[in-house]
Write a protein that holds these residues in place. Structure first.
Motif, PDB file in Angstrom:
ATOM      1  N   LYS A  67      -1.494  -2.313  14.493  1.00 15.15           N
ATOM      2  CA  LYS A  67      -2.947  -2.402  14.352  1.00 15.15           C
ATOM      3  C   LYS A  67      -3.373  -2.343  12.889  1.00 15.15           C
ATOM      4  O   LYS A  67      -4.331  -3.015  12.483  1.00 15.15           O
ATOM      5  CB  LYS A  67      -3.603  -1.266  15.151  1.00 15.15           C
ATOM      6  CG  LYS A  67      -5.123  -1.304  15.140  1.00 15.15           C
ATOM      7  CD  LYS A  67      -5.696  -0.174  15.987  1.00 15.15           C
ATOM      8  CE  LYS A  67      -7.215  -0.210  15.962  1.00 15.15           C
ATOM      9  NZ  LYS A  67      -7.807   0.905  16.764  1.00 15.15           N
ATOM     10  N   ALA A  68      -2.630  -1.545  12.069  1.00 10.94           N
ATOM     11  CA  ALA A  68      -2.960  -1.416  10.640  1.00 10.94           C
ATOM     12  C   ALA A  68      -2.224  -2.463   9.793  1.00 10.94           C
ATOM     13  O   ALA A  68      -2.350  -2.447   8.566  1.00 10.94           O
ATOM     14  CB  ALA A  68      -2.606  -0.016  10.157  1.00 10.94           C
ATOM     15  N   ASN A  69      -1.452  -3.349  10.459  1.00  9.82           N
ATOM     16  CA  ASN A  69      -0.680  -4.398   9.772  1.00  9.82           C
ATOM     17  C   ASN A  69       0.308  -3.805   8.778  1.00  9.82           C
ATOM     18  O   ASN A  69       0.429  -4.258   7.637  1.00  9.82           O
ATOM     19  CB  ASN A  69      -1.618  -5.395   9.064  1.00  9.82           C
ATOM     20  CG  ASN A  69      -0.897  -6.681   8.702  1.00  9.82           C
ATOM     21  OD1 ASN A  69       0.082  -7.077   9.362  1.00  9.82           O
ATOM     22  ND2 ASN A  69      -1.357  -7.340   7.637  1.00  9.82           N
ATOM     23  N   SER A 110       0.861  -1.182   0.000  1.00  8.36           N
ATOM     24  CA  SER A 110       0.000   0.000   0.000  1.00  8.36           C
ATOM     25  C   SER A 110       0.897   1.232   0.000  1.00  8.36           C
ATOM     26  O   SER A 110       1.986   1.213   0.587  1.00  8.36           O
ATOM     27  CB  SER A 110      -0.903   0.017   1.245  1.00  8.36           C
ATOM     28  OG  SER A 110      -1.752  -1.103   1.250  1.00  8.36           O
ATOM     29  N   SER A 152       3.099  -5.709   4.627  1.00  2.27           N
ATOM     30  CA  SER A 152       2.510  -6.409   5.780  1.00  2.27           C
ATOM     31  C   SER A 152       3.487  -7.367   6.446  1.00  2.27           C
ATOM     32  O   SER A 152       3.103  -8.081   7.373  1.00  2.27           O
ATOM     33  CB  SER A 152       1.246  -7.166   5.348  1.00  2.27           C
ATOM     34  OG  SER A 152       1.575  -8.108   4.330  1.00  2.27           O
ATOM     35  N   SER A 184      -5.474   3.013  -0.384  1.00  5.34           N
ATOM     36  CA  SER A 184      -5.551   1.641   0.121  1.00  5.34           C
ATOM     37  C   SER A 184      -5.197   1.509   1.591  1.00  5.34           C
ATOM     38  O   SER A 184      -5.302   0.425   2.161  1.00  5.34           O
ATOM     39  CB  SER A 184      -4.623   0.719  -0.702  1.00  5.34           C
ATOM     40  OG  SER A 184      -4.976   0.759  -2.058  1.00  5.34           O
ATOM     41  N   LEU A 185      -4.735   2.564   2.211  1.00  5.99           N
ATOM     42  CA  LEU A 185      -4.323   2.485   3.606  1.00  5.99           C
ATOM     43  C   LEU A 185      -5.525   2.571   4.549  1.00  5.99           C
ATOM     44  O   LEU A 185      -6.565   3.135   4.198  1.00  5.99           O
ATOM     45  CB  LEU A 185      -3.350   3.616   3.933  1.00  5.99           C
ATOM     46  CG  LEU A 185      -1.897   3.427   3.483  1.00  5.99           C
ATOM     47  CD1 LEU A 185      -1.072   4.655   3.864  1.00  5.99           C
ATOM     48  CD2 LEU A 185      -1.279   2.188   4.100  1.00  5.99           C
ATOM     49  N   ASP A 186      -5.344   2.038   5.739  1.00  7.07           N
ATOM     50  CA  ASP A 186      -6.373   2.075   6.769  1.00  7.07           C
ATOM     51  C   ASP A 186      -6.724   3.533   7.096  1.00  7.07           C
ATOM     52  O   ASP A 186      -5.827   4.350   7.347  1.00  7.07           O
ATOM     53  CB  ASP A 186      -5.856   1.355   8.025  1.00  7.07           C
ATOM     54  CG  ASP A 186      -6.882   1.360   9.131  1.00  7.07           C
ATOM     55  OD1 ASP A 186      -7.812   0.552   9.074  1.00  7.07           O
ATOM     56  OD2 ASP A 186      -6.723   2.203  10.045  1.00  7.07           O
ATOM     57  N   LYS A 187      -8.010   3.853   7.086  1.00  2.49           N
ATOM     58  CA  LYS A 187      -8.444   5.238   7.280  1.00  2.49           C
ATOM     59  C   LYS A 187      -8.068   5.773   8.660  1.00  2.49           C
ATOM     60  O   LYS A 187      -7.668   6.939   8.808  1.00  2.49           O
ATOM     61  CB  LYS A 187      -9.966   5.350   7.078  1.00  2.49           C
ATOM     62  CG  LYS A 187     -10.451   4.881   5.708  1.00  2.49           C
ATOM     63  CD  LYS A 187      -9.769   5.648   4.575  1.00  2.49           C
ATOM     64  CE  LYS A 187     -10.275   5.162   3.216  1.00  2.49           C
ATOM     65  NZ  LYS A 187      -9.505   5.781   2.099  1.00  2.49           N
ATOM     66  N   ASP A 188      -8.194   4.894   9.672  1.00  4.19           N
ATOM     67  CA  ASP A 188      -7.851   5.350  11.021  1.00  4.19           C
ATOM     68  C   ASP A 188      -6.362   5.670  11.110  1.00  4.19           C
ATOM     69  O   ASP A 188      -5.959   6.629  11.778  1.00  4.19           O
ATOM     70  CB  ASP A 188      -8.221   4.278  12.043  1.00  4.19           C
ATOM     71  CG  ASP A 188      -9.726   4.123  12.194  1.00  4.19           C
ATOM     72  OD1 ASP A 188     -10.452   5.081  11.847  1.00  4.19           O
ATOM     73  OD2 ASP A 188     -10.179   3.052  12.648  1.00  4.19           O
ATOM     74  N   TYR A 189      -5.555   4.878  10.444  1.00  5.73           N
ATOM     75  CA  TYR A 189      -4.106   5.109  10.452  1.00  5.73           C
ATOM     76  C   TYR A 189      -3.783   6.445   9.770  1.00  5.73           C
ATOM     77  O   TYR A 189      -3.006   7.249  10.287  1.00  5.73           O
ATOM     78  CB  TYR A 189      -3.380   3.965   9.741  1.00  5.73           C
ATOM     79  CG  TYR A 189      -1.901   4.226   9.561  1.00  5.73           C
ATOM     80  CD1 TYR A 189      -1.012   4.027  10.601  1.00  5.73           C
ATOM     81  CD2 TYR A 189      -1.404   4.702   8.344  1.00  5.73           C
ATOM     82  CE1 TYR A 189       0.351   4.280  10.446  1.00  5.73           C
ATOM     83  CE2 TYR A 189      -0.047   4.973   8.178  1.00  5.73           C
ATOM     84  CZ  TYR A 189       0.821   4.759   9.240  1.00  5.73           C
ATOM     85  OH  TYR A 189       2.163   5.023   9.091  1.00  5.73           O
TER      86      TYR A 189
END
Length: 602
Positions: A117-119, A46, A144, A66-71
């Protein structure tokens, strides 16, 4: 695994990134996502693009599909600094930063739980650097699992960073070009070009809106007296006040000099006239410029669409006409356009054209209004008044064209003509009378004016001690420090000064004390009401007492009735002029007037 990134390896791609393809921020965002999608298709990873806020030294997410939104939300605003994650460190060092394991690397100590947490176990980040060596942001690749880059991956990351640098720099260039093209460099408001585009767009929407045309009052005098830098500073301060009023349905523009426009949606909650009054009050707030406290006015012309038309040039013309009408009403007010204004403007334009012909062909004449000491009955002087022998309209008084002389820049040369003609004619008459001549405000701001007066006195043989130059109270109070040297130079050669229309302006004792003034003239508005208005009578009493205490001569203007003479005598004023005593006289009539006085031993 698919290698769908060969286009990034070619330098030609950087040449294809131009201001034409990056015409707005949306185009740049699309390019960001295309680069990321190509990278993610090449490897199982990502990617993100962060941009630098140079003022705060922070990084902010520009694209990370593609990244985690919270991150992404958590790292938005991360500081630039040595060892601050992969991206913060890459930005600070301007070098590629490879972190193979975010869970053990010291750069990620403060972020490892967030990354876990976001791997996101590995992170490689390269700085995006422009041609001047400034870091614009970073391009980061996340994995990952623990991983180090291959040579081909390093080449890819470098190519991506260079491509993004070209794209961002070109967009910044485009933004600068747009700023220069559509925004006023001094104020940051829309310029004339942008205003016309916004107005045309508003017209095409077929909505109801108002166009307000603004012109600052007395800006030329401020600019001339304090200098262009002070004038620019005044414009910037006023524009900052306008900026605070801008919103979706209120658009301000500066279209030149001290001229501004406002496009105002008529569906705004605030009524149009109330808004115009608010603009006036905002402009009227005092401004400190070059150590001087200035109070500025503004004249506003208002036109509404589609009521008054739906063509750009027509609306601008009508708003301009209404603005000039506001100035003619006394300034610092607003006026709505109506068709009569158009006819009045045409008359004004025609009269201004005629005026230029009059200057070239010498259609002017000097008339003289006697000034009489009622106690002795002696005519002690004359005020020179210009008249225009218009070929069609006949003899016109100064009130009908003096403002046109001022606005067209002809006033100074006409002033000097009146001074020379009146000195020559009174000298040729052979009698000893004082002469009062009105001069425009600009004359006292001209360092060369005293020498021009001396040259006229020398060429005509007129006695300097018999000459009084009349200036308006407003001229003196606005420019006391600037006019003082000019006035003292003239006073030292015997020329005296009179304040015309005294009492209707500021009436500051300070400038009466500091300026070389010998005479004050009671304005005709107070003379008119001396018998009927207690306020006007008290002003006349106060002015007479003031003149006695300061050792000044006082003359009442506009005496039109016999009972006004007695009222003026009662309050202590003995010197007067006005229609009851004598209308202004041509030079021929003046000779007859003096002959009659001589035969009567007056």
């Amino acid at each position: 695994m698919q290698q769908n990134w060969s286009w990034l390896e070619k330098n030609e791609v950087r040449d294809s990134v131009s201001p034409h393809t990056l015409s707005d921020d949306a185009a740049l965002a699309s390019l960001f996502e295309a680069v990321i999608r190509a990278a993610e298709a090449a490897w199982d990873m990502s990617c993100s693009i962060l941009l630098v806020n140079s003022e705060e030294s922070t990084l902010h997410t520009a694209s990370a599909p593609s990244l985690d939104k919270d991150y992404c939300q958590a790292i938005d605003g991360v500081s630039v600094g040595l060892g601050v994650g992969s991206c913060g460190n890459a930005t600070y060092t301007k070098k590629l930063t490879i972190v193979e394991d975010t869970q053990t690397h010291p750069y990620w100590h403060d972020f490892k739980e967030l990354a876990k947490k976001a791997n996101l176990i590995a992170c490689w980040s390269t700085p995006i650097i422009d041609t001047r060596g400034n870091v614009l942001g970073t391009f980061a690749c996340y994995f990952s699992k623990v991983q180090s880059p291959s040579d081909r991956q390093l080449d890819f990351i470098q190519a991506a960073g260079e491509t993004l640098a070209v794209a961002i720099e070109q967009r910044q260039l485009q933004q600068v070009v747009t700023q220069l093209s559509y925004f006023d460099s001094l104020t940051g408001l829309h310029n004339r070009v942008a205003f016309r585009r916004i107005l045309q767009d508003q017209i095409e929407r077929v909505g109801s809106f108002a166009l307000l045309f603004l012109d600052l009052d007395n800006f030329k005098e401020i600019n001339d007296s304090l200098g262009h830098e002070a004038g620019d500073e005044l414009i910037k301060i006023i524009s900052q006040r306008f900026n605070a009023l801008q919103e979706e349905k209120i658009s301000f523009s500066r279209i030149g000099g001290d001229e501004f426009t406002i496009i105002y949606g008529l569906d705004n909650s605030e009524p149009l006239d109330a808004f115009a009054e608010r603009v006036i009050s905002i402009v009227n707030q005092p401004v400190i410029v070059a150590g001087e406290k200035l109070e500025v006015g503004v004249s506003i012309g208002i036109v509404c669409s589609p009521e008054h038309g739906a063509e750009l040039s027509q609306l601008m013309k009508y708003a301009d006409i209404a603005m000039y009408h506001a100035k003619s009403k006394g300034r610092n007010c607003s006026c709505h356009f109506d068709i009569e204004m158009k006819e009045q403007l045409l008359d004004r334009i025609n009269l201004q054209n005629d005026l230029r012909v009059a200057v070239n062909e010498g259609q002017f004449e000097v008339y003289y209004q006697p000034q009489v000491d009622i106690k002795s009955g002696r005519t002690f002087g004359f005020e020179a008044l210009i008249r225009w022998n218009h070929p069609i309209k006949g003899v016109l008084s100064a009130a009908s064209f003096i403002e046109l002389l001022e606005s067209s820049g002809l006033i100074n040369s006409v002033d000097l003509w009146v001074l020379e003609a009146s000195c020559k004619q009174l000298k040729a008459n052979g009698r000893c009378h004082s002469l009062s001549v009105n001069i425009s405000p600009d004359q006292l701001l001209d360092e060369g004016f005293p020498q021009k007066v001396f040259d006229i006195l020398k060429s005509t043989g007129f006695d300097a001690q018999s000459l009084t130059l009349e200036v308006t109270e407003h001229t003196l109070i606005q420019n006391i420090d600037l006019v003082l040297p000019t006035m003292e130079r003239l006073r030292n050669q015997g020329v005296r000064f009179s304040i015309d229309d005294f009492g209707i302006g500021y009436s500051s004792l300070n400038y009466l004390k500091n300026l070389p003034v010998s005479t004050i003239k009671i304005d005709k508005s107070f003379v008119k009401g001396i018998l009927t208005d207690a306020y006007d009578r008290e002003i006349c009493i106060s002015l007479c007492a003031l003149s006695r205490n300061l050792g000044l001569e006082i003359i009442a203007e506009g005496v039109e009735r016999e009972d006004q003479i007695q009222a003026l005598l009662d309050v202590g004023c003995t010197k007067m002029q006005g229609y009851f005593l004598s209308y202004p006289l041509s030079i021929t009539e003046l000779e007859g007037y003096l002959a009659d006085k001589s035969s009567a031993n007056i």
